[in-house]
Design an enzyme around this catalytic site. Structure first.
Site, short mmCIF file in Angstrom:
data_model
loop_
_atom_site.label_atom_id
_atom_site.label_comp_id
_atom_site.label_asym_id
_atom_site.label_seq_id
_atom_site.Cartn_x
_atom_site.Cartn_y
_atom_site.Cartn_z
N GLU A 155 0.78 -1.12 0.17
CA GLU A 155 0.13 0.10 -0.18
C GLU A 155 0.91 1.23 -0.06
O GLU A 155 0.41 2.19 0.55
CB GLU A 155 -0.91 -0.07 1.13
N THR A 160 2.90 4.64 15.54
CA THR A 160 2.48 3.28 15.09
C THR A 160 3.29 3.22 13.53
O THR A 160 2.35 2.49 12.71
CB THR A 160 0.93 2.84 15.27
N SER A 168 -10.83 1.85 13.66
CA SER A 168 -10.01 0.61 13.05
C SER A 168 -9.94 -0.37 13.86
O SER A 168 -9.80 -1.44 13.54
CB SER A 168 -8.56 1.43 12.61
N LYS A 216 -5.42 -6.93 22.54
CA LYS A 216 -6.79 -6.68 22.25
C LYS A 216 -7.35 -7.97 21.19
O LYS A 216 -8.37 -8.15 21.58
CB LYS A 216 -6.91 -5.29 21.60
N ASN A 260 4.76 -1.25 12.40
CA ASN A 260 3.71 -1.79 11.68
C ASN A 260 4.73 -1.97 10.24
O ASN A 260 5.14 -0.93 9.76
CB ASN A 260 2.72 -0.82 11.49
N CYS A 282 -3.42 -3.64 4.28
CA CYS A 282 -2.41 -4.58 4.78
C CYS A 282 -2.90 -6.22 4.38
O CYS A 282 -2.24 -7.02 4.83
CB CYS A 282 -2.33 -4.56 6.42
N HIS A 301 -2.26 -9.90 12.62
CA HIS A 301 -1.72 -8.53 12.01
C HIS A 301 -1.59 -7.57 12.90
O HIS A 301 -2.23 -7.42 13.89
CB HIS A 301 -2.78 -8.04 10.84
N1 CAA Z 1 0.88 4.57 31.02
C1 CAA Z 1 0.42 3.27 30.31
N2 CAA Z 1 -0.52 3.31 29.36
C2 CAA Z 1 -1.04 4.33 28.94
C3 CAA Z 1 -0.48 5.76 29.37
C4 CAA Z 1 0.42 5.72 30.39
N3 CAA Z 1 0.80 6.73 30.62
N4 CAA Z 1 -1.54 6.44 28.68
C5 CAA Z 1 -2.33 5.74 27.82
N5 CAA Z 1 -2.03 4.49 27.97
C6 CAA Z 1 -2.56 3.37 27.29
C7 CAA Z 1 -4.10 3.69 27.13
O1 CAA Z 1 -4.87 3.12 28.28
C8 CAA Z 1 -4.49 2.80 25.80
O2 CAA Z 1 -4.56 1.39 26.24
P1 CAA Z 1 -5.73 0.46 25.92
O3 CAA Z 1 -5.78 0.50 24.31
O4 CAA Z 1 -5.36 -1.03 26.50
O5 CAA Z 1 -7.01 1.07 26.34
C9 CAA Z 1 -3.14 2.92 25.15
O6 CAA Z 1 -2.08 3.66 25.88
C10 CAA Z 1 -3.28 3.75 23.97
O7 CAA Z 1 -3.59 4.89 24.43
P2 CAA Z 1 -5.04 5.91 23.43
O8 CAA Z 1 -6.00 4.77 23.01
O9 CAA Z 1 -5.19 7.00 24.21
O10 CAA Z 1 -3.91 6.07 22.20
P3 CAA Z 1 -4.22 6.98 21.14
O11 CAA Z 1 -5.62 7.74 21.10
O12 CAA Z 1 -3.13 8.02 20.93
O13 CAA Z 1 -4.17 6.05 19.80
C11 CAA Z 1 -3.98 4.39 18.25
C12 CAA Z 1 -3.71 4.89 19.76
C13 CAA Z 1 -5.53 4.30 17.89
C14 CAA Z 1 -3.52 2.95 17.83
C15 CAA Z 1 -3.43 5.47 17.18
O14 CAA Z 1 -1.98 5.33 17.59
C16 CAA Z 1 -3.62 5.15 15.77
O15 CAA Z 1 -4.60 5.57 15.42
N6 CAA Z 1 -2.73 4.30 14.95
C17 CAA Z 1 -3.07 4.18 13.59
C18 CAA Z 1 -4.17 3.22 13.39
C19 CAA Z 1 -4.00 1.91 13.89
O16 CAA Z 1 -2.91 1.27 13.96
N7 CAA Z 1 -5.13 1.02 13.81
C20 CAA Z 1 -4.78 -0.45 14.42
C21 CAA Z 1 -5.94 -1.22 13.60
S1 CAA Z 1 -6.04 -0.79 11.84
C22 CAA Z 1 -5.06 -1.87 11.25
O17 CAA Z 1 -4.53 -2.77 11.85
C23 CAA Z 1 -4.41 -1.63 9.88
C24 CAA Z 1 -3.34 -0.87 9.95
O18 CAA Z 1 -2.40 -1.57 9.79
C25 CAA Z 1 -3.13 0.36 10.03
#
Ligand code: CAA
Length: 372
Positions: free
Chosen positions: A77, A150, A198, A230, A256, A109, A221
């Site tokens: 991609e 990521t 996502s 998760k 990733n 992916c 993945h």
């Molecule tokens: N200490 C320890 N843990 C902490 C913390 C701290 N101080 N602060 C936050 N955390 C934890 C949170 O509790 C959370 O854990 P859980 O998910 O277990 O609840 C984790 O850290 C992440 O925190 P947030 O959810 O608040 O993080 P975020 O809002 O910044 O977003 C994300 C995380 C959604 C993965 C973001 O990085 C993102 O959008 N990434 C790109 C999209 C992606 O990877 N999606 C995955 C599925 S899609 C897919 O698989 C296709 C692909 O390849 C893209």
């Protein structure tokens, strides 16, 4: 029918996630414990999806393999060209016969897994032939957004054959939905992402297709290492923590790699499992945003370790250069300008471990060079 050999390449330059966290004013525990990432691989100036795929293939292919390859399917991609397939550049770099069929495939992916199933149908019809499935990607979300933690870069090469050395692949259960969780329209250099959606799509679709069987390991993945946590939590028979850690170990220091990510998780198991996995059946979950998902299994064969090149896999984490924030920002700015350049000379940047590099781009055409 299945995977005969499986190889991998990851760039030697990495960004420690603690460095990123301090620069972005985030608690490092969020990245290292919450997201689960220690480091992410960053593409070097003279590398792209073609050089990474060729390097991955170099680790597994011998001359006999090359002579039996009838088709190259390149899943990415991170396309370089709207018309010309990256497979053509890769085929040339690997010195494969001119009678080979070469194509590029796309579905986020998932394309690598789709390509693998198409390749198996091909070898079913042509049992003496093999298909090389390459998957290579650069996960680049841009600076200072939720996706920045990521990222990653890397490639996987899979040789598909009728009598595979590594593992026999089962028919999968698949599902497709029209979702807007992650996509990259033509006007955008980086993906448009709804991260929470996502994760929801990923886990919902996993629940829909999983096989409700206990497996010692299920590979996923992995867009980030804790996605394994998760995903594992929605399985009918979740793995215990030590097994889950094996599934995500390699991903946690690479990041990733999009299409190759599921197979990086499989390599992590092959490298780090404490058990002899002969004749074990492992679960495999592929997910590509947009969205397409498939759950299938791989049954490891006698002498399955002959299907990987353990030394090159161990060397993934050796001799790495850990970038400062300034270096990371400079490299990603260079990456973006290079990907959209019509002319550029990259001949100054060869690193000792590289065997195949992007030497220049002239009038948009990529000129590659063997350096070993
Ligand atoms: N200490 C320890 N843990 C902490 C913390 C701290 N101080 N602060 C936050 N955390 C934890 C949170 O509790 C959370 O854990 P859980 O998910 O277990 O609840 C984790 O850290 C992440 O925190 P947030 O959810 O608040 O993080 P975020 O809002 O910044 O977003 C994300 C995380 C959604 C993965 C973001 O990085 C993102 O959008 N990434 C790109 C999209 C992606 O990877 N999606 C995955 C599925 S899609 C897919 O698989 C296709 C692909 O390849 C893209």
């Amino acid at each position: 029918m299945g995977i005969d050999k499986l190889g991998c390449y990851v760039p030697k330059t990495v960004l420690p996630l603690t460095t990123l966290a301090y620069a972005r004013g985030v608690d490092p525990d969020k990245y290292t414990k919450g997201i689960g990432q220690v480091e992410m691989a960053i593409i070097s100036p003279n590398e792209d999806v073609v050089t990474m795929a060729v390097e991955a293939a170099h680790t597994i292919l011998d001359e006999a393999d090359k002579a039996s390859i009838d088709m190259v399917l390149f899943a990415t991609e991170t396309g370089l060209d709207y018309s010309k397939a990256a497979a053509i550049y890769a085929l040339d770099g690997l010195g494969l016969p001119r009678s080979t069929r070469a194509l590029e495939l796309k579905q986020a992916c998932y394309a690598s897994t789709g390509a693998m199933f198409l390749a198996m149908d091909y070898v079913r019809a042509h049992p003496t032939k093999k298909v090389l499935v390459l998957s290579s990607d650069i996960a680049w979300y841009g600076f200072e957004n939720a996706g920045e933690v990521t990222q990653g870069a890397g490639a996987i090469a899979m040789l598909i054959s009728h009598n595979p050395r590594l593992g026999v692949i089962s028919e999968g259960l698949k599902t497709v939905r029209n979702e807007k969780d992650f996509y990259r329209p033509l006007f955008s250099k980086v993906p448009l992402v709804d991260g929470k959606l996502s994760i929801e799509c990923y886990t919902d679709m996993l629940k829909e297709v999983e096989d409700h069987q206990p497996h010692l390991y299920t590979c996923f993945h992995l867009p980030f290492a804790n996605m394994a946590k998760k995903a594992n939590s929605v399985l009918s028979y979740p793995m215990d923590e030590p097994h889950l850690n094996v599934v995500k170990e390699l991903g946690s220091v690479v990041g990733n790699i999009y299409n190759g990510s599921l197979y990086l998780s499989l390599l992590s198991v092959l490298m780090h499992a404490q058990e002899d996995l002969t004749h074990h059946t492992l679960g495999m979950f592929a997910y590509g945003s947009g969205a397409m998902a498939e759950y299938f299994t791989i049954t490891l064969q006698d002498n399955y370790m002959q299907g990987i090149h353990l030394d090159s896999l161990k060397s993934i984490t050796e001799g790495r250069h850990r970038l400062s924030m300034d270096e990371y920002q400079t490299m990603m700015k260079h990456y973006e300008s290079k990907e959209y350049a019509s002319d550029i000379d990259l001949s100054d940047h060869v690193q000792p471990h590289q065997t195949f590099v992007l030497a220049s781009i002239s009038n948009g055409h990529r000129n590659y060079k063997k350096v070993k």
